[in-house]
Design an enzyme around this catalytic site. Structure first.
Site, PDB file in Angstrom:
ATOM      1  N   HIS A  16      -3.010   3.103  -4.722  1.00 53.74           N
ATOM      2  CA  HIS A  16      -2.342   2.689  -3.489  1.00 53.74           C
ATOM      3  C   HIS A  16      -0.919   2.182  -3.755  1.00 53.74           C
ATOM      4  O   HIS A  16      -0.478   1.203  -3.155  1.00 53.74           O
ATOM      5  CB  HIS A  16      -3.166   1.606  -2.780  1.00 53.74           C
ATOM      6  CG  HIS A  16      -4.457   2.095  -2.194  1.00 53.74           C
ATOM      7  ND1 HIS A  16      -4.514   2.822  -1.024  1.00 53.74           N
ATOM      8  CD2 HIS A  16      -5.738   1.962  -2.629  1.00 53.74           C
ATOM      9  CE1 HIS A  16      -5.780   3.121  -0.760  1.00 53.74           C
ATOM     10  NE2 HIS A  16      -6.538   2.620  -1.718  1.00 53.74           N
ATOM     11  N   GLU A  48     -10.250   2.587  -4.982  1.00 50.76           N
ATOM     12  CA  GLU A  48      -9.904   3.966  -4.611  1.00 50.76           C
ATOM     13  C   GLU A  48      -8.812   4.553  -5.512  1.00 50.76           C
ATOM     14  O   GLU A  48      -7.775   5.033  -5.054  1.00 50.76           O
ATOM     15  CB  GLU A  48      -9.467   4.012  -3.140  1.00 50.76           C
ATOM     16  CG  GLU A  48     -10.565   3.582  -2.181  1.00 50.76           C
ATOM     17  CD  GLU A  48     -10.144   3.585  -0.725  1.00 50.76           C
ATOM     18  OE1 GLU A  48     -11.027   3.763   0.135  1.00 50.76           O
ATOM     19  OE2 GLU A  48      -8.939   3.403  -0.443  1.00 50.76           O
ATOM     20  N   ASP A  55       0.859  -1.182   0.000  1.00 45.92           N
ATOM     21  CA  ASP A  55       0.000   0.000   0.000  1.00 45.92           C
ATOM     22  C   ASP A  55       0.895   1.231   0.000  1.00 45.92           C
ATOM     23  O   ASP A  55       2.129   1.118  -0.035  1.00 45.92           O
ATOM     24  CB  ASP A  55      -0.959   0.005   1.191  1.00 45.92           C
ATOM     25  CG  ASP A  55      -2.316   0.602   0.825  1.00 45.92           C
ATOM     26  OD1 ASP A  55      -2.356   1.792   0.480  1.00 45.92           O
ATOM     27  OD2 ASP A  55      -3.317  -0.125   0.869  1.00 45.92           O
TER      28      ASP A  55
END
Length: 763
Positions: free
Chosen positions: A288, A348, A200
Site C-alpha cells: 500500500h 495485503e 495508502d
C-alpha cells in the site's frame, strides 16, 4: 369475582404501572451510553451556577479545565478553580484504592458533586457522564442561569482497555476541524483510541520534512475509479458528493487531496490527549505504498510501481535504502505522535517481485529465510527493533503472523476468514486488538441488524485459556473511505452504531440491549445539537419484495417522534414534499419508495418495496422426495450468482439445510442449493436472506429474494404466497474470498423470523 380480590388485582396493576413508569422515567433521566457498571438514583438535584467552584489539585488541572470547557459556554464565564474545600462545589479527588486507571465514582447530591478517580482519565470519563446528564442545549452553548444535575451515585470502570475507532484519511481526506469533532464524539462515549490510517496507494496525508515530495506529489491525485462511483451515487444522495474543499486546479489538472502539516497534527494530538484519547498513527508498509513510490521509485526492488493481480507492488525489504527511508519517516512520526503504539500496517502485500529480485535471493540465503512470508517478517521484525529502541511498540495487521512475529508485537485482527489468527497470536504471547471486518468494518452497509451484531460480538475468540484471554486488549471499528467521500458520509457510516461498540467495550453486559435500544433514541437530540449526520433509525418490517393475493395495506410507524414517513409510487425518490404515508392500500402490483423525514427535512434511508399480486402457488408432487437438499459445489472466482455455471457441478452433496458443508474448502466458490421446500400450511411466507457475498433465492422458479452482488453481510427479504406442500426451491450463493456469511430464515403471515426446520427440505 370476589370484590376484595378484584381490588387487589386492580391495585397490583396500578403498582406495576407505577413501577414501569418509574423505570421508564429513570431510563429517560439516566439514558447514559455506555451504561455505568453501577447507578443508584438519588433525591433532588444539584444546581450549577457561575458562582460554583471547582475544587481540584494541580494533578487534575487538565480535567478541571475540561469541566470549564463543558460548562462555561452556557454559564457565560469560567468557573473558579481552587484547591481549598468549598460548599456547593464540584470536587475532584484522588482515590489510590481504584486499580483501573480509567475507573471513577461520581456522587451528585443537592449539596455538591464529587468525582473520585486514581488518574485523570477516570476524572474525564466522569465529566463526560456529567455531560450526558446535562440538558442537550449545552452542546449549542445555550445560555443558562443555572444547570441542573439529577442526584445519583455512579461507580464505573471499563471492561476493556482498548476501545477504538479507526479512520482512513488516505482514500478520502478529512479536515482538522472534522478530526476534532470526531474526537469529541469518541470522548462523549468513552472511547479512548483513534487509529489514523495516514498513508495508502491513493494518498500520503502527513508532512515528512525529509521527503517533501510525499505530500507535494503524493497527497494529490486525479479522480480515480472510486471517486467515479461516489459521483454516481451523489446523484441520489448528496452525502456522497466529493468535498469540494479538497479539490484544486494545478497545471491545468483537477486534483483531489490534502495533507496535515506536522504542526496541525501536533495540535490534533494535543486536543485528543486533553480528552484522554490516544492517537495511533499508521504508515502502511511494505504494501500500500504507491503514493510514496511514485515520488521515490528507489523504494521498489525493480523500479516498477504498478498494480499486481490484487494489490500494488510493495517497497523492497532487501535494500538498505528502504530501511533508511522507513526509519527516517518514522523518526518524524514519533516526534508528532507520543503514543506508545505505532502501526506499520503489513497487510495485503503482493510479494511476487521479491521472489524475482537478486538482492532478495541473496538476502534470503544470507539470513536463512525460507520463503517470501519470512522475508516480510524480516522487514517487520527489523522495524520492530527500531520502534523498540525508540520506546515504542509495533502494531501490525494479522498478516504479519504469516512468516513469524515476535511476541512483543501487537496484532490487530481483521481477516474474518482466518478465524484462528487471534488465537495463534495470543498463544504466541502477542497482545491482540479485535477488529474483524464483520461486524466492525463501519464502511460496510448498514442493515437493521448492524447495531445488534456489534452489541453481541464477543471480543474473546474461542480456544483461549482464561490466562490467554487476558491478552485480548479490546476492539476497534474501522472506517475505510474508498466510498466515504465526505464528512457527512463518515458521520452516517459510524453513528449511531459506534455507540453499540462503546457499550460492548465499556459495559459488556448483553442483558442491557433492550435498555440500550431505548437509550440510543434519547441520544439523538444530543447528536443533532453536535451536528452529527447520524443514520436515522430503521423503518420497521421493511420487506424488499411483498406479495398479496387480493389487497394489502401499507402502514409504517414513524421511528421517532416528530418524524413522518413519506412515499412515492411513480419511481421517483421521496422528498420532503411527497405524500405522507397513512394506511396506503395496495390493490395492484407496483413499486413503492419510502423514507422518513425529520422536522428539518432531513431524509433517512430510502426503502423500495416491490409489490406483486399473485395467487397462492399450488404445490408439486414428488413421491420419491428424500430428506435434505442437493448442493452443487463450484470452486472458483465468480462476480455474482449470474456467473455460476448452469450445468450441474462435478461435486455434489446433500445438506440438511442451508449450510456450507465442511467439504467446501476453496477460498472462493459458488453453491447452488436445489430441491424442494415443504411448507406446512397455506400463507404468505417471508424469507430473510443474509449473505456475504452474493445470494439469490428462487421459489417455484421465481426470484423471491435478490441479494446478489459482492458485498459485506446484508439482509434482504422477499415473500411468496404458497399453498401447503412441496415447492421447487433454489438458492444460489457466491463467496468471493474473505470470509462468508449465509443465513436463511422465514416468517409466516407476519410472525417473528426463525430458522427453517431441516424437515422442510427435500430432494
Amino acid at each position: 369475582m370476589n370484590i376484595r380480590k378484584l381490588r387487589f388485582i386492580t391495585l397490583a396493576i396500578a403498582i406495576t404501572g407505577c413501577v414501569n413508569a418509574n423505570a421508564q422515567s429513570r431510563a429517560d433521566k439516566f439514558a447514559l451510553i455506555p451504561y455505568p457498571k453501577s447507578l443508584t438514583p438519588g433525591t433532588g438535584s444539584f444546581q450549577i451556577t457561575d458562582k460554583t467552584t471547582i475544587v481540584a489539585s494541580g494533578a487534575f488541572a487538565n480535567e478541571a479545565k475540561m469541566v470549564n470547557v463543558l460548562l462555561s459556554p452556557s454559564l457565560g464565564s469560567q468557573l473558579a478553580v481552587t484547591t481549598k474545600a468549598a460548599k456547593g462545589a464540584i470536587v475532584i479527588k484522588r482515590d489510590e484504592r481504584l486499580t483501573n486507571p480509567e475507573a471513577y465514582t461520581l456522587t451528585i447530591s443537592p449539596q455538591q458533586v464529587v468525582i473520585t478517580a486514581k488518574e485523570g482519565a477516570g476524572v474525564f470519563h466522569a465529566v463526560e457522564t456529567i455531560r450526558q446528564l446535562l440538558p442537550v442545549d449545552v452542546e449549542r452553548a445555550m445560555h443558562y442561569n443555572s444547570l441542573s444535575l439529577p442526584a445519583v451515585t455512579i461507580s464505573d470502570a471499563p471492561a476493556y482497555q482498548w476501545r477504538g475507532m479507526h479512520l482512513d484519511v488516505a482514500r478520502h481526506f478529512f479536515s482538522v476541524s472534522y478530526l476534532k469533532k470526531f474526537i469529541d464524539i469518541l470522548a462523549l462515549y468513552k472511547m479512548n483510541k483513534l487509529h489514523l490510517h495516514l498513508t495508502d496507494d491513493q494518498g500520503w496525508r502527513i508532512e515528512i520534512k525529509k521527503y517533501p515530495k510525499l505530500t507535494e506529489e503524493g497527497a494529490w491525485r486525479t479522480f480515480n475509479n472510486q471517486d467515479s462511483v461516489c459521483m454516481q451515487r451523489a446523484v441520489e444522495n448528496p452525502d456522497m458528493e466529493i468535498d469540494p474543499s479538497h479539490i484544486v486546479k494545478h497545471n491545468g489538472k483537477t486534483l483531489y487531496g490534502g495533507f496535515y502539516t506536522q504542526q496541525q497534527m501536533k495540535d490534533v494530538v494535543a486536543y485528543a490527549a486533553a480528552r484522554h484519547i490516544d492517537i495511533i498513527p499508521e504508515i502502511d508498509m511494505p504494501g500500500h505504498m504507491m503514493a510514496a513510490i511514485n515520488s521515490y521509485p528507489f523504494l521498489t526492488c525493480n523500479g516498477e510501481n504498478t498494480w499486481g493481480k490484487l494489490f500494488t507492488k510493495p517497497i523492497c525489504p532487501c535494500n538498505e535504502t528502504t530501511f533508511e527511508f522507513a526509519q527516517n519517516v518514522f523518526k518524524e512520526i514519533m516526534a508528532i505522535f507520543p503514543s506508545k503504539y505505532i502501526h506499520i500496517g503489513g497487510d495485503e502485500v503482493d510479494r511476487t517481485d521479491w521472489g524475482k529480485s537478486e538482492a532478495c535471493k541473496q538476502l534470503m540465503e544470507r539470513e536463512g529465510i525460507k520463503d517470501l512470508p519470512g522475508l516480510q517478517s524480516y522487514f517487520i521484525n527489523r522495524m520492530e527493533k527500531f520502534f523498540n529502541a525508540n520506546g515504542r511498540q509495533l502494531i501490525g495487521w494479522d498478516e504479519v503472523l504469516e512468516g513469524g512475529v515476535t511476541p512483543t508485537a501487537m496484532i490487530m485482527y481483521w481477516r474474518v476468514w482466518v478465524p484462528d489468527a487471534p488465537v495463534k497470536a495470543a498463544k504466541n504471547g502477542n497482545h491482540v486488538v479485535m477488529a474483524p471486518g464483520n461486524p466492525l468494518y463501519f464502511d460496510s452497509k448498514y442493515d437493521k441488524n448492524s447495531a445488534k451484531n456489534i452489541y453481541f460480538f464477543n471480543p474473546i475468540p474461542k480456544g483461549l485459556t482464561a490466562e490467554e484471554a487476558k491478552l485480548i486488549e479490546g476492539a476497534q471499528a474501522e472506517i475505510w473511505t474508498e466510498y466515504v467521500p465526505s464528512e457527512k458520509r463518515a458521520d452516517y457510516q459510524y453513528m449511531p452504531r459506534m455507540t453499540a461498540l462503546s457499550e460492548l467495550l465499556w459495559t459488556n453486559d448483553q442483558s442491557k440491549y433492550d435498555s440500550y435500544k431505548h437509550r440510543i433514541i434519547n441520544q439523538f437530540a444530543r447528536l443533532d445539537a453536535l451536528d452529527v449526520n447520524y443514520r436515522l433509525p430503521d423503518l420497521d418490517d421493511m420487506i424488499d419484495t411483498k406479495v398479496f393475493v387480493n389487497a394489502d395495506t401499507l402502514k409504517v410507524k414513524s421511528p421517532l417522534p416528530g418524524m413522518v414517513v413519506r412515499y412515492t409510487n411513480n419511481g421517483t425518490m421521496p422528498t420532503a414534499s411527497s405524500p405522507v404515508l397513512n394506511n396506503y392500500i395496495i390493490y395492484r402490483s407496483q413499486v413503492v419508495k419510502l423514507a422518513a423525514f425529520t422536522a428539518s427535512g432531513r431524509r433517512g434511508d430510502i426503502y423500495t418495496i416491490n409489490y406483486k399480486q399473485q395467487p397462492y402457488a399450488a404445490p408439486v408432487k414428488a413421491e420419491d422426495a428424500k430428506p435434505g437438499i442437493v448442493v452443487n459445489y463450484y470452486p472458483g472466482d465468480f462476480k455474482g450468482t449470474t456467473y455460476l455455471p448452469a450445468a450441474a457441478s462435478e461435486q455434489k452433496f446433500v445438506a440438511p439445510g442451508i449450510v456450507v458443508l465442511e467439504e467446501v474448502k476453496a477460498p472462493s466458490f459458488g453453491l447452488r442449493f436445489k430441491g424442494y421446500i415443504d411448507v406446512p400450511q397455506q400463507g404468505i411466507y417471508t424469507f430473510y436472506l443474509t449473505c456475504d457475498d452474493a445470494g439469490v433465492l428462487k421459489i417455484n422458479g421465481q426470484t423471491t429474494v435478490d441479494n446478489d452482488g459482492m458485498h459485506s453481510p446484508v439482509e434482504k427479504s422477499g415473500q411468496a404466497a404458497l399453498d401447503k406442500g412441496l415447492h421447487p426451491f433454489e438458492l444460489n450463493f457466491v463467496e468471493g474470498g474473505g470470509g462468508y456469511t449465509l443465513k436463511l430464515q422465514y416468517s409466516l403471515n407476519g410472525s417473528a423470523p426463525k430458522d427453517i426446520p431441516a424437515s422442510w427440505f427435500k430432494n
